[in-house]
Design a protein around this motif. Structure first.
Motif, PDB file in Angstrom:
ATOM      1  N   VAL A 114       0.837  -1.203   0.000  1.00 32.14           N
ATOM      2  CA  VAL A 114       0.000   0.000   0.000  1.00 32.14           C
ATOM      3  C   VAL A 114       0.872   1.252   0.000  1.00 32.14           C
ATOM      4  CG1 VAL A 114      -1.666   1.331   1.355  1.00 32.14           C
ATOM      5  CG2 VAL A 114      -1.932  -1.151   1.160  1.00 32.14           C
ATOM      6  N   SER A 155      -0.496   5.077   9.079  1.00 30.54           N
ATOM      7  CA  SER A 155      -1.093   6.376   8.748  1.00 30.54           C
ATOM      8  C   SER A 155      -0.117   7.105   7.835  1.00 30.54           C
ATOM      9  CB  SER A 155      -1.381   7.196  10.004  1.00 30.54           C
ATOM     10  OG  SER A 155      -0.207   7.407  10.771  1.00 30.54           O
ATOM     11  N   ILE A 177      -6.417   4.965  -4.857  1.00 27.41           N
ATOM     12  CA  ILE A 177      -6.678   4.345  -3.552  1.00 27.41           C
ATOM     13  C   ILE A 177      -7.666   3.192  -3.707  1.00 27.41           C
ATOM     14  CG2 ILE A 177      -7.774   4.699  -1.300  1.00 27.41           C
ATOM     15  CD1 ILE A 177      -6.533   7.484  -1.254  1.00 27.41           C
ATOM     16  N   ARG A 178      -8.730   3.428  -4.461  1.00 31.46           N
ATOM     17  CA  ARG A 178      -9.725   2.369  -4.677  1.00 31.46           C
ATOM     18  C   ARG A 178      -9.109   1.178  -5.403  1.00 31.46           C
ATOM     19  NH1 ARG A 178     -13.402   3.127  -0.975  1.00 31.46           N
ATOM     20  NH2 ARG A 178     -14.304   5.206  -1.011  1.00 31.46           N
ATOM     21  N   LEU A 181      -6.980  -0.863  -2.899  1.00 31.71           N
ATOM     22  CA  LEU A 181      -7.832  -1.662  -2.014  1.00 31.71           C
ATOM     23  C   LEU A 181      -8.363  -2.895  -2.737  1.00 31.71           C
ATOM     24  CD1 LEU A 181      -9.864   1.214  -0.293  1.00 31.71           C
ATOM     25  CD2 LEU A 181      -7.875  -0.002   0.617  1.00 31.71           C
ATOM     26  N   ARG A 189      -8.559  -1.984   4.674  1.00 32.30           N
ATOM     27  CA  ARG A 189      -9.629  -0.988   4.699  1.00 32.30           C
ATOM     28  C   ARG A 189      -9.004   0.400   4.795  1.00 32.30           C
ATOM     29  NH1 ARG A 189     -15.184  -0.855   5.951  1.00 32.30           N
ATOM     30  NH2 ARG A 189     -15.863   1.103   6.900  1.00 32.30           N
ATOM     31  N   TRP A 190      -9.634   1.342   4.143  1.00 31.61           N
ATOM     32  CA  TRP A 190      -9.187   2.734   4.169  1.00 31.61           C
ATOM     33  C   TRP A 190     -10.016   3.499   5.191  1.00 31.61           C
ATOM     34  CZ3 TRP A 190     -11.391   6.962   0.696  1.00 31.61           C
ATOM     35  CH2 TRP A 190     -10.681   8.161   0.855  1.00 31.61           C
ATOM     36  N   ASP A 193     -13.278   5.437   4.560  1.00 31.48           N
ATOM     37  CA  ASP A 193     -14.582   4.779   4.428  1.00 31.48           C
ATOM     38  C   ASP A 193     -15.280   4.593   5.770  1.00 31.48           C
ATOM     39  OD1 ASP A 193     -14.732   4.494   1.665  1.00 31.48           O
ATOM     40  OD2 ASP A 193     -13.608   2.608   1.666  1.00 31.48           O
ATOM     41  N   GLU A 199      -8.708   9.774   6.652  1.00 37.31           N
ATOM     42  CA  GLU A 199      -8.190   9.419   5.332  1.00 37.31           C
ATOM     43  C   GLU A 199      -6.704   9.066   5.318  1.00 37.31           C
ATOM     44  OE1 GLU A 199     -11.329  11.673   2.387  1.00 37.31           O
ATOM     45  OE2 GLU A 199      -9.379  12.624   2.715  1.00 37.31           O
ATOM     46  N   PHE A 202      -4.767   3.382   6.878  1.00 32.07           N
ATOM     47  CA  PHE A 202      -5.011   2.143   6.137  1.00 32.07           C
ATOM     48  C   PHE A 202      -4.730   0.997   7.106  1.00 32.07           C
ATOM     49  CE2 PHE A 202      -3.901   5.302   3.012  1.00 32.07           C
ATOM     50  CZ  PHE A 202      -4.713   5.026   1.908  1.00 32.07           C
ATOM     51  N   GLU A 250     -15.893  -0.811  -3.000  1.00 34.23           N
ATOM     52  CA  GLU A 250     -16.315   0.441  -2.360  1.00 34.23           C
ATOM     53  C   GLU A 250     -17.742   0.325  -1.832  1.00 34.23           C
ATOM     54  OE1 GLU A 250     -16.962   5.200  -3.409  1.00 34.23           O
ATOM     55  OE2 GLU A 250     -16.258   3.802  -4.951  1.00 34.23           O
TER      56      GLU A 250
END
Length: 256
Positions: A114, A155, A177-178, A181, A189-190, A193, A199, A202, A250
């Motif tokens: 990530v 973070s 980002i999407r 994931l 998970r972000w 969400d 934000e 992660f 999402e």
């Protein structure tokens, strides 16, 4: 009474050496037998039975009962320190000057993936931009941020993307980002969400027993060994198949 009779009585009253030894031996034998009398039934009763283990001594100040390690919000055990003999260690982020303290194994493989994709595709990261392990402190165990105490969260630029504020990323960045994931197949998970968005965060979103995490971790490690695979290849998030997978995830994760 005659002198002969008096001497006979005195002789009868005086114990001989043999009588003393005989009497003493009888007393000792009787005592020993009486002691064995209580042991023989106990030994006989124990024949053929399993001997029960001795009960451990009660905890004392010198040997206190070990405290159970609390679990973070995602179910992973927290630790008090990183790089201190546990499972949380500093790991280099390939392709950068960064290092981050994360849980070893599949967790490290996924979270470092990530970070690398963020670094390559969203914005260049510098020393201090990424924080992994953080002591639990006053953070609630139900908070997603508690996952940092178990080494299962990172973070990224928390000062840029503070907790409770959304909309910190431009649309192309959000698309990346999407896509990240989706590539992690729901194991990450972000924080954007979450109901209270964060934000910068992660985190691993599966329990320690997750087979999905093992699968994704092995896949990423395999990519790292093959040129042209994994982070740094700059995939196109708008590609229909990739975009479809990202939107499907999402719908599952956002606001849940």
């Amino acid at each position: 009474m005659s002198e002969q009779q008096g001497n006979a009585k005195k002789t009868a009253r005086r114990p001989t050496r043999r009588s003393v030894l005989t009497t003493g031996t009888g007393v000792l034998a009787g005592t020993a037998l009486s002691g064995l009398a209580g042991q023989v039934p106990a030994m006989a009763a124990g024949r053929g039975r399993t001997v029960q283990p001795t009960r451990p001594p009660a905890p004392t100040d010198e040997h206190p009962t070990p405290k159970k390690t609390p679990a973070s919000a995602n179910g992973w055990a927290t630790e008090a320190k990183a790089n201190d003999g546990g499972t949380i260690w500093s790991r280099a982020v390939n392709g950068s000057d960064l290092s981050v303290e994360v849980r070893t194994g599949d967790v490290a493989a996924v979270l470092l993936y990530v970070v690398r994709r963020f670094h390559y595709e969203i914005d260049t990261l510098r020393t201090g931009d990424v924080v992994g392990f953080r002591k639990l402190g006053s953070t609630s165990l139900s908070s997603p941020q508690s996952n940092q105490a178990s080494g299962t969260a990172i973070s990224i630029r928390s000062g840029w993307y503070p907790e409770g504020i959304s909309g910190g990323f431009f649309a192309p960045q959000l698309a990346v980002i999407r896509d990240i994931l989706a590539e992690c197949d729901g194991t990450v998970r972000w924080g954007g969400d979450d109901k209270r968005p964060y934000e910068a965060l992660f985190y691993i979103d599966v329990p320690p027993s997750s087979e999905e995490l093992s699968t994704i971790g092995s896949r990423i490690l395999g990519w790292n060994q093959q040129p042209g695979q994994g982070a740094g290849q700059l995939p196109d998030p708008s590609q229909p198949t990739r975009r479809s997978a990202a939107l499907a995830l999402e719908r599952v994760q956002h606001g849940s």
